[in-house]
Design a protein around this motif. Structure first.
Motif, PDB file in Angstrom:
ATOM      1  N   LEU A   1      36.054  33.538  53.015  1.00  0.00           N
ATOM      2  CA  LEU A   1      36.911  32.531  53.612  1.00  0.00           C
ATOM      3  C   LEU A   1      38.165  32.289  52.770  1.00  0.00           C
ATOM      4  CD1 LEU A   1      36.376  30.937  56.184  1.00  0.00           C
ATOM      5  CD2 LEU A   1      35.623  29.031  54.771  1.00  0.00           C
ATOM      6  N   LYS A   2      37.999  32.315  51.449  1.00  0.00           N
ATOM      7  CA  LYS A   2      39.159  32.112  50.573  1.00  0.00           C
ATOM      8  C   LYS A   2      40.147  33.251  50.747  1.00  0.00           C
ATOM      9  CE  LYS A   2      36.904  29.523  46.865  1.00  0.00           C
ATOM     10  NZ  LYS A   2      36.618  29.548  45.422  1.00  0.00           N
ATOM     11  N   GLY A   3      39.634  34.465  50.693  1.00  0.00           N
ATOM     12  CA  GLY A   3      40.492  35.626  50.877  1.00  0.00           C
ATOM     13  C   GLY A   3      41.175  35.596  52.239  1.00  0.00           C
ATOM     14  N   ALA A   4      40.432  35.169  53.250  1.00  0.00           N
ATOM     15  CA  ALA A   4      40.984  35.124  54.613  1.00  0.00           C
ATOM     16  C   ALA A   4      42.148  34.142  54.694  1.00  0.00           C
ATOM     17  CB  ALA A   4      39.887  34.733  55.606  1.00  0.00           C
TER      18      ALA A   4
ATOM     19  N   LEU B   1      52.110  40.083  46.653  1.00  0.00           N
ATOM     20  CA  LEU B   1      52.096  41.504  46.308  1.00  0.00           C
ATOM     21  C   LEU B   1      52.640  41.724  44.894  1.00  0.00           C
ATOM     22  CD1 LEU B   1      53.258  43.000  49.735  1.00  0.00           C
ATOM     23  CD2 LEU B   1      50.927  42.933  48.808  1.00  0.00           C
ATOM     24  N   ALA B   2      53.515  40.813  44.448  1.00  0.00           N
ATOM     25  CA  ALA B   2      54.086  40.948  43.108  1.00  0.00           C
ATOM     26  C   ALA B   2      53.103  40.498  42.033  1.00  0.00           C
ATOM     27  CB  ALA B   2      55.384  40.139  43.010  1.00  0.00           C
ATOM     28  N   ASP B   3      52.384  39.410  42.298  1.00  0.00           N
ATOM     29  CA  ASP B   3      51.420  38.874  41.327  1.00  0.00           C
ATOM     30  C   ASP B   3      50.324  38.140  42.091  1.00  0.00           C
ATOM     31  OD1 ASP B   3      49.950  37.454  39.436  1.00  0.00           O
ATOM     32  OD2 ASP B   3      51.703  36.959  38.206  1.00  0.00           O
ATOM     33  N   GLY B   4      49.284  38.869  42.429  1.00  0.00           N
ATOM     34  CA  GLY B   4      48.205  38.329  43.251  1.00  0.00           C
ATOM     35  C   GLY B   4      47.591  37.068  42.685  1.00  0.00           C
ATOM     36  N   SER B   5      47.262  37.099  41.395  1.00  0.00           N
ATOM     37  CA  SER B   5      46.596  35.941  40.780  1.00  0.00           C
ATOM     38  C   SER B   5      47.445  34.680  40.867  1.00  0.00           C
ATOM     39  CB  SER B   5      46.280  36.236  39.306  1.00  0.00           C
ATOM     40  OG  SER B   5      45.534  37.422  39.210  1.00  0.00           O
ATOM     41  N   ALA B   6      48.740  34.819  40.548  1.00  0.00           N
ATOM     42  CA  ALA B   6      49.627  33.651  40.555  1.00  0.00           C
ATOM     43  C   ALA B   6      49.767  33.093  41.964  1.00  0.00           C
ATOM     44  CB  ALA B   6      51.002  34.024  39.990  1.00  0.00           C
ATOM     45  N   ALA B   7      49.923  33.979  42.941  1.00  0.00           N
ATOM     46  CA  ALA B   7      50.112  33.519  44.322  1.00  0.00           C
ATOM     47  C   ALA B   7      48.858  32.814  44.833  1.00  0.00           C
ATOM     48  CB  ALA B   7      50.463  34.704  45.216  1.00  0.00           C
ATOM     49  N   ILE B   8      47.703  33.321  44.456  1.00  0.00           N
ATOM     50  CA  ILE B   8      46.451  32.716  44.915  1.00  0.00           C
ATOM     51  C   ILE B   8      46.255  31.345  44.265  1.00  0.00           C
ATOM     52  CG2 ILE B   8      43.944  32.978  44.641  1.00  0.00           C
ATOM     53  CD1 ILE B   8      44.538  35.991  45.488  1.00  0.00           C
ATOM     54  N   ASN B   9      46.697  31.223  43.033  1.00  0.00           N
ATOM     55  CA  ASN B   9      46.610  29.922  42.371  1.00  0.00           C
ATOM     56  C   ASN B   9      47.501  28.882  43.042  1.00  0.00           C
ATOM     57  OD1 ASN B   9      44.627  30.531  40.526  1.00  0.00           O
ATOM     58  ND2 ASN B   9      46.089  31.335  39.026  1.00  0.00           N
TER      59      ASN B   9
ATOM     60  N   GLY C   1      41.538  31.159  40.619  1.00  0.00           N
ATOM     61  CA  GLY C   1      41.841  32.547  40.315  1.00  0.00           C
ATOM     62  C   GLY C   1      40.702  33.158  39.522  1.00  0.00           C
ATOM     63  N   SER C   2      40.541  34.458  39.617  1.00  0.00           N
ATOM     64  CA  SER C   2      39.456  35.092  38.867  1.00  0.00           C
ATOM     65  C   SER C   2      39.868  35.209  37.407  1.00  0.00           C
ATOM     66  CB  SER C   2      39.121  36.457  39.444  1.00  0.00           C
ATOM     67  OG  SER C   2      40.196  37.331  39.245  1.00  0.00           O
ATOM     68  N   ARG C   3      38.895  35.540  36.594  1.00  0.00           N
ATOM     69  CA  ARG C   3      39.167  35.660  35.167  1.00  0.00           C
ATOM     70  C   ARG C   3      40.035  36.877  34.868  1.00  0.00           C
ATOM     71  NH1 ARG C   3      33.012  34.965  33.888  1.00  0.00           N
ATOM     72  NH2 ARG C   3      33.094  35.741  36.005  1.00  0.00           N
ATOM     73  N   SER C   4      39.943  37.872  35.757  1.00  0.00           N
ATOM     74  CA  SER C   4      40.760  39.063  35.545  1.00  0.00           C
ATOM     75  C   SER C   4      41.849  39.127  36.607  1.00  0.00           C
ATOM     76  CB  SER C   4      39.884  40.304  35.595  1.00  0.00           C
ATOM     77  OG  SER C   4      38.962  40.207  36.653  1.00  0.00           O
ATOM     78  N   PRO C   5      42.964  39.763  36.265  1.00  0.00           N
ATOM     79  CA  PRO C   5      44.081  39.799  37.204  1.00  0.00           C
ATOM     80  C   PRO C   5      43.692  40.424  38.538  1.00  0.00           C
ATOM     81  CG  PRO C   5      44.722  40.659  35.056  1.00  0.00           C
ATOM     82  CD  PRO C   5      43.244  40.467  35.017  1.00  0.00           C
ATOM     83  N   LEU C   6      44.232  39.846  39.589  1.00  0.00           N
ATOM     84  CA  LEU C   6      43.962  40.350  40.930  1.00  0.00           C
ATOM     85  C   LEU C   6      45.229  41.016  41.469  1.00  0.00           C
ATOM     86  CD1 LEU C   6      41.913  40.349  43.376  1.00  0.00           C
ATOM     87  CD2 LEU C   6      43.239  38.406  44.211  1.00  0.00           C
ATOM     88  N   VAL C   7      45.071  42.243  41.909  1.00  0.00           N
ATOM     89  CA  VAL C   7      46.185  42.973  42.506  1.00  0.00           C
ATOM     90  C   VAL C   7      45.926  43.066  44.005  1.00  0.00           C
ATOM     91  CG1 VAL C   7      47.362  45.212  42.612  1.00  0.00           C
ATOM     92  CG2 VAL C   7      46.646  44.267  40.396  1.00  0.00           C
ATOM     93  N   VAL C   8      46.925  42.682  44.797  1.00  0.00           N
ATOM     94  CA  VAL C   8      46.778  42.759  46.246  1.00  0.00           C
ATOM     95  C   VAL C   8      47.580  43.947  46.749  1.00  0.00           C
ATOM     96  CG1 VAL C   8      47.141  41.535  48.431  1.00  0.00           C
ATOM     97  CG2 VAL C   8      46.428  40.257  46.387  1.00  0.00           C
ATOM     98  N   VAL C   9      46.910  44.805  47.507  1.00  0.00           N
ATOM     99  CA  VAL C   9      47.558  46.016  48.024  1.00  0.00           C
ATOM    100  C   VAL C   9      47.651  45.916  49.544  1.00  0.00           C
ATOM    101  CG1 VAL C   9      47.047  47.555  46.094  1.00  0.00           C
ATOM    102  CG2 VAL C   9      45.303  47.209  47.850  1.00  0.00           C
TER     103      VAL C   9
ATOM    104  N   GLU D   1      38.978  44.460  34.044  1.00  0.00           N
ATOM    105  CA  GLU D   1      40.333  44.018  33.695  1.00  0.00           C
ATOM    106  C   GLU D   1      41.209  43.802  34.914  1.00  0.00           C
ATOM    107  OE1 GLU D   1      38.716  46.168  31.503  1.00  0.00           O
ATOM    108  OE2 GLU D   1      38.550  44.175  30.589  1.00  0.00           O
ATOM    109  N   GLN D   2      40.927  44.533  35.978  1.00  0.00           N
ATOM    110  CA  GLN D   2      41.772  44.452  37.148  1.00  0.00           C
ATOM    111  C   GLN D   2      40.975  44.581  38.440  1.00  0.00           C
ATOM    112  OE1 GLN D   2      45.687  45.076  36.584  1.00  0.00           O
ATOM    113  NE2 GLN D   2      45.893  46.746  38.027  1.00  0.00           N
ATOM    114  N   ARG D   3      41.113  43.572  39.285  1.00  0.00           N
ATOM    115  CA  ARG D   3      40.405  43.598  40.569  1.00  0.00           C
ATOM    116  C   ARG D   3      41.432  43.804  41.671  1.00  0.00           C
ATOM    117  NH1 ARG D   3      34.882  41.334  38.998  1.00  0.00           N
ATOM    118  NH2 ARG D   3      35.293  41.482  36.782  1.00  0.00           N
ATOM    119  N   TYR D   4      40.955  44.306  42.793  1.00  0.00           N
ATOM    120  CA  TYR D   4      41.851  44.567  43.919  1.00  0.00           C
ATOM    121  C   TYR D   4      41.349  43.884  45.178  1.00  0.00           C
ATOM    122  CZ  TYR D   4      43.711  48.190  40.898  1.00  0.00           C
ATOM    123  OH  TYR D   4      44.269  48.847  39.843  1.00  0.00           O
ATOM    124  N   MET D   5      42.311  43.505  45.999  1.00  0.00           N
ATOM    125  CA  MET D   5      42.006  42.987  47.328  1.00  0.00           C
ATOM    126  C   MET D   5      43.010  43.606  48.280  1.00  0.00           C
ATOM    127  SD  MET D   5      42.191  39.024  48.616  1.00  0.00           S
ATOM    128  CE  MET D   5      43.390  38.951  49.933  1.00  0.00           C
ATOM    129  N   VAL D   6      42.545  43.969  49.465  1.00  0.00           N
ATOM    130  CA  VAL D   6      43.433  44.571  50.460  1.00  0.00           C
ATOM    131  C   VAL D   6      44.039  43.471  51.336  1.00  0.00           C
ATOM    132  CG1 VAL D   6      43.553  46.109  52.463  1.00  0.00           C
ATOM    133  CG2 VAL D   6      42.133  46.742  50.485  1.00  0.00           C
TER     134      VAL D   6
END
Ligand code: FE
Length: 213
Positions: A53-56, A73-81, A87-95, A163-168
């Protein structure tokens, strides 16, 4: 594709904790205090509702707000915050998926996963078959998930790590132009954010949108 797991330590459940949980569950069921249906329902709730639900919400926001999408897309973690989501403990990259590029996420070594936005990973995500095969034959594996991609579509496989997680960021489906953020978020599935499915509009919804329902 690099995959770094320094120390090999992950925030994965300890085998001992898993055993203990199983023992407690068996005992509670045996004493008639709990049914396995209830346990299954709770797990399903975490896997399918609470987590994704959060991701959605993140995806729906990106679909309706181009400036947010750029930041995401530039900084997934910052945008989600920005959305007040933990935010997760490790950086999130959105592709981002586009008509010509399809992204899919895996953890080839274990089960690194964007827990903060997607909740618990599905069982298949943790299984060796998915982890090894999606890298070697992504098109084939996606077909097995029911996702047939045109040969012209480039598939990019992202290997998650501690170190790095991804979300589509899936593509916004056609026919959703009149939908608001909440309605859009309700269409976004966990699988679409892992990249093994596309977001679809239920056919009943399409006919009501076009005034035939
Ligand atoms: Fe991993």
């Amino acid at each position: 594709m690099s995959h770094q797991h320094p120390g090999g330590h992950h925030p994965e459940p300890e085998p001992y904790a898993a055993l203990r949980t199983k023992a407690l569950e068996s005992l509670l069921i045996e004493k008639g205090l709990l049914s396995s249906d209830v346990v299954d329902a709770i797990v399903r709730n975490y896997e399918q509702d609470i987590g994704p639900l959060k991701g959605a919400r993140v995806v729906a926001k990106a679909w309706v707000d181009p400036a947010f999408k750029q930041r995401l897309l530039a900084d997934g973690s910052a945008a989600i915050n920005e959305l007040g989501l933990d935010g997760s403990r490790s950086p999130l990259v959105v592709v981002e998926n586009t008509p010509s590029v399809h992204n899919v996420v895996v953890c080839t070594l274990c089960s690194c996963y964007p827990w903060a936005v997607l909740g618990l990973p599905p069982t298949w995500y943790k299984q060796p078959a998915y982890r090894s095969r999606v890298v070697i034959q992504p098109r084939e594996v996606l077909r097995e998930f029911g996702l047939e991609l045109d040969e012209s579509v480039e598939i990019r496989v992202w290997d998650s790590s501690a170190e790095q997680r991804y979300m589509v960021l899936p593509e916004r489906p056609a026919g959703t132009e009149s939908m608001g953020e909440d309605e859009l978020a309700a269409l976004v599935t966990r699988d679409s954010m892992i990249g093994v499915a596309k977001v679809k509009v239920p056919s009943a919804r399409i006919s009501s949108l076009s005034g035939r329902g």
